[in-house]
Design an enzyme around this catalytic site. Sequence first.
Site, PDB file in Angstrom:
ATOM      1  N   ASP A  43       0.832  -1.200   0.000  1.00  0.00           N
ATOM      2  CA  ASP A  43       0.000   0.000   0.000  1.00  0.00           C
ATOM      3  C   ASP A  43       0.873   1.260   0.000  1.00  0.00           C
ATOM      4  O   ASP A  43       1.860   1.335   0.735  1.00  0.00           O
ATOM      5  CB  ASP A  43      -0.861  -0.031   1.273  1.00  0.00           C
ATOM      6  CG  ASP A  43      -1.919   1.055   1.295  1.00  0.00           C
ATOM      7  OD1 ASP A  43      -2.819   1.011   0.443  1.00  0.00           O
ATOM      8  OD2 ASP A  43      -1.842   1.946   2.164  1.00  0.00           O
ATOM      9  N   GLU A  93       1.664  -0.642  -5.065  1.00  0.00           N
ATOM     10  CA  GLU A  93       0.664   0.379  -5.338  1.00  0.00           C
ATOM     11  C   GLU A  93       1.430   1.691  -5.352  1.00  0.00           C
ATOM     12  O   GLU A  93       1.690   2.292  -4.326  1.00  0.00           O
ATOM     13  CB  GLU A  93      -0.427   0.439  -4.260  1.00  0.00           C
ATOM     14  CG  GLU A  93      -1.540   1.396  -4.692  1.00  0.00           C
ATOM     15  CD  GLU A  93      -2.146   2.250  -3.584  1.00  0.00           C
ATOM     16  OE1 GLU A  93      -3.247   2.777  -3.797  1.00  0.00           O
ATOM     17  OE2 GLU A  93      -1.531   2.441  -2.520  1.00  0.00           O
TER      18      GLU A  93
HETATM   19  C1  GLC Z   1      -4.245   3.081  -0.618  1.00  0.00           C
HETATM   20  C2  GLC Z   1      -5.488   2.237  -0.459  1.00  0.00           C
HETATM   21  C3  GLC Z   1      -6.623   3.111  -0.017  1.00  0.00           C
HETATM   22  C4  GLC Z   1      -6.258   3.733   1.311  1.00  0.00           C
HETATM   23  C5  GLC Z   1      -4.928   4.468   1.225  1.00  0.00           C
HETATM   24  C6  GLC Z   1      -4.387   4.772   2.574  1.00  0.00           C
HETATM   25  O1  GLC Z   1      -4.358   4.000  -1.631  1.00  0.00           O
HETATM   26  O2  GLC Z   1      -5.748   1.568  -1.654  1.00  0.00           O
HETATM   27  O3  GLC Z   1      -7.822   2.422   0.080  1.00  0.00           O
HETATM   28  O4  GLC Z   1      -7.253   4.649   1.703  1.00  0.00           O
HETATM   29  O5  GLC Z   1      -3.935   3.689   0.594  1.00  0.00           O
HETATM   30  O6  GLC Z   1      -3.922   3.604   3.183  1.00  0.00           O
END
Ligand code: GLC
Length: 560
Positions: free
Chosen positions: A219, A278
């Site tokens: 994440d 991500e």
């Molecule tokens: C990422 C997740 C999202 C979350 C954010 C903070 O973007 O996909 O859902 O709110 O991180 O952890």
Amino acid sequence: MTQHLAAPAAPTTGTTGTHTGWWRDAVIYQVYPRSFADSNGDGMGDLEGIRSRLPYLKELGVDAVWLSPFYASPQADAGYDVADYRAIDPMFGTLHDADALIREAHGLGLRIIVDLVPNHCSDQHDWFKQALREGAGSRLRERFHFRPGKGENGELPPNDWESIFGGPAWTRVEDGEWYLHLFAPEQPDFNWEHPAVQDEFRSILRFWLDLGADGFRVDVAHGLVKAPGLPDLGAKDQLKLLGNDVMPFFDQDAVHEVYRAWRRILDEYEGDRILVAEAWTPTVERTALYVRPDEMHQAFNFQYLTTDWDAAALREVIDGSLAAMRPVGAPTTWVLSNHDVTRHATRFANPPGLGTQLREPGDRELGLRRARAATVLMLALPGSAYVYQGEELGLPDVTDLPDEVRQDPSFFRAAGQDGFRDGCRVPIPWSGTEAPYGFGPVAGGPSWLPQPDAWAGLSVEAQTGDPASMLELYRSALAVRRSHPALGAGESVDWLPSPAGVLAFRRTAADGSAFVCTVNTTGAPVRLPLPGRLLLASAEPATDGPDAELPADSAAWWAV
Ligand code: GLC
């Protein structure tokens, strides 16, 4: 090499082109645990629910399952605020359930990828609670970004950074210091310069690898390292800048050291475990840096996700993505939806250029037609594809959720102006005619977000066996993809001549087998010379003599 295999090893198939690894052409299904299947009837999905539905996923034909966070969490951001990285939140089950889920998935030949949230934790994490207790200047505060404020009495935030969820990225605590949170105030950012933070996450990685996890979706992978000195950005409307430039809090070069260290740990384990980034970066070239040979394995292709339904734009992003990944030897990924964006059946139902947080349902029929075609295109491309739960049912975003049921923190932070992520998180329908449509065990039982009445007709049960349904399209496409070596394989596509608004490309596998994919993104039928023998289509082309007529907004695979 150390062997750490508590759970049965996942299967070891998967070879593509010159590189090997199951993940290179894997189809990975994202489960959002809150909304997948509720085994105990409390209205909230859980691990036991997921375990009981694994045969569905196996039969659908995916290779792996990515689980969004299930850790102990106060749920200020639906579990992306983790209070204990080694515990399951009681609302999702127990560690025993996680172990059973991983084992059973492996028994079915499915891999399990867990979500790791290293940029920030919950304000209820022990470290943060201790840091608050120990007071200004204490050593424990160094694990986070605590700073004195600016202004005469420290009443102003230490710098001008804004939270992704709106408002300042700093919150002041009772003793007057401020702490950094790029997301909600309940999500304090870790200080990744601190050795204790680095050690702790290496240990967390081992914990889940030992339990048998096949990998991690990381994440906010681009956020861990902040520019030295936390310099001001000097700009208003910072959210508009995101994705256009390297920011002092995102995509800093030093972040790559973290992933090199993590890769060394994964490589100690048997069974091809993977790291998936991500990483929202300004360009695909910067995304490619995260998947260099000694770092992660895959990164989400958000440039693809945000591309409109337009042949020229799609071709550009496909070429750009493949070209960016080629020098680092990583596979490209393709993704249309996830738990943070308006579902693509709704995005494609609306005019282009509206972004990924929509409140309008748009033209449902158009959106579905394009969603079907987009899937057929995505699953033809070389690399790995991500499917977000419910897209195989053609679910639309729920754009009319009443404000009082919403839970997305970004909705509240921005005073209702932005942050409509609840619309893609509504529990999915499995069966029956009464809500929660088999999501929970009892008809008429609760679901944490209400489901629209029309979802009875979109359930797994309702679509199964209907050859015109979205679900059967996914099942067929995934089956054809598994049996046809050129689908998903390789690192390039050969573009064929095609009229404006139409894409046509050919892929040839190492064994010489080949297929052609055609995509008509226009709103009218288009005639082409017959590309080959029809394998699969989102809408049946008319074939007559030497020509094929591709219906409006459709895609097809042809054996050649
Ligand atoms: C990422 C997740 C999202 C979350 C954010 C903070 O973007 O996909 O859902 O709110 O991180 O952890």
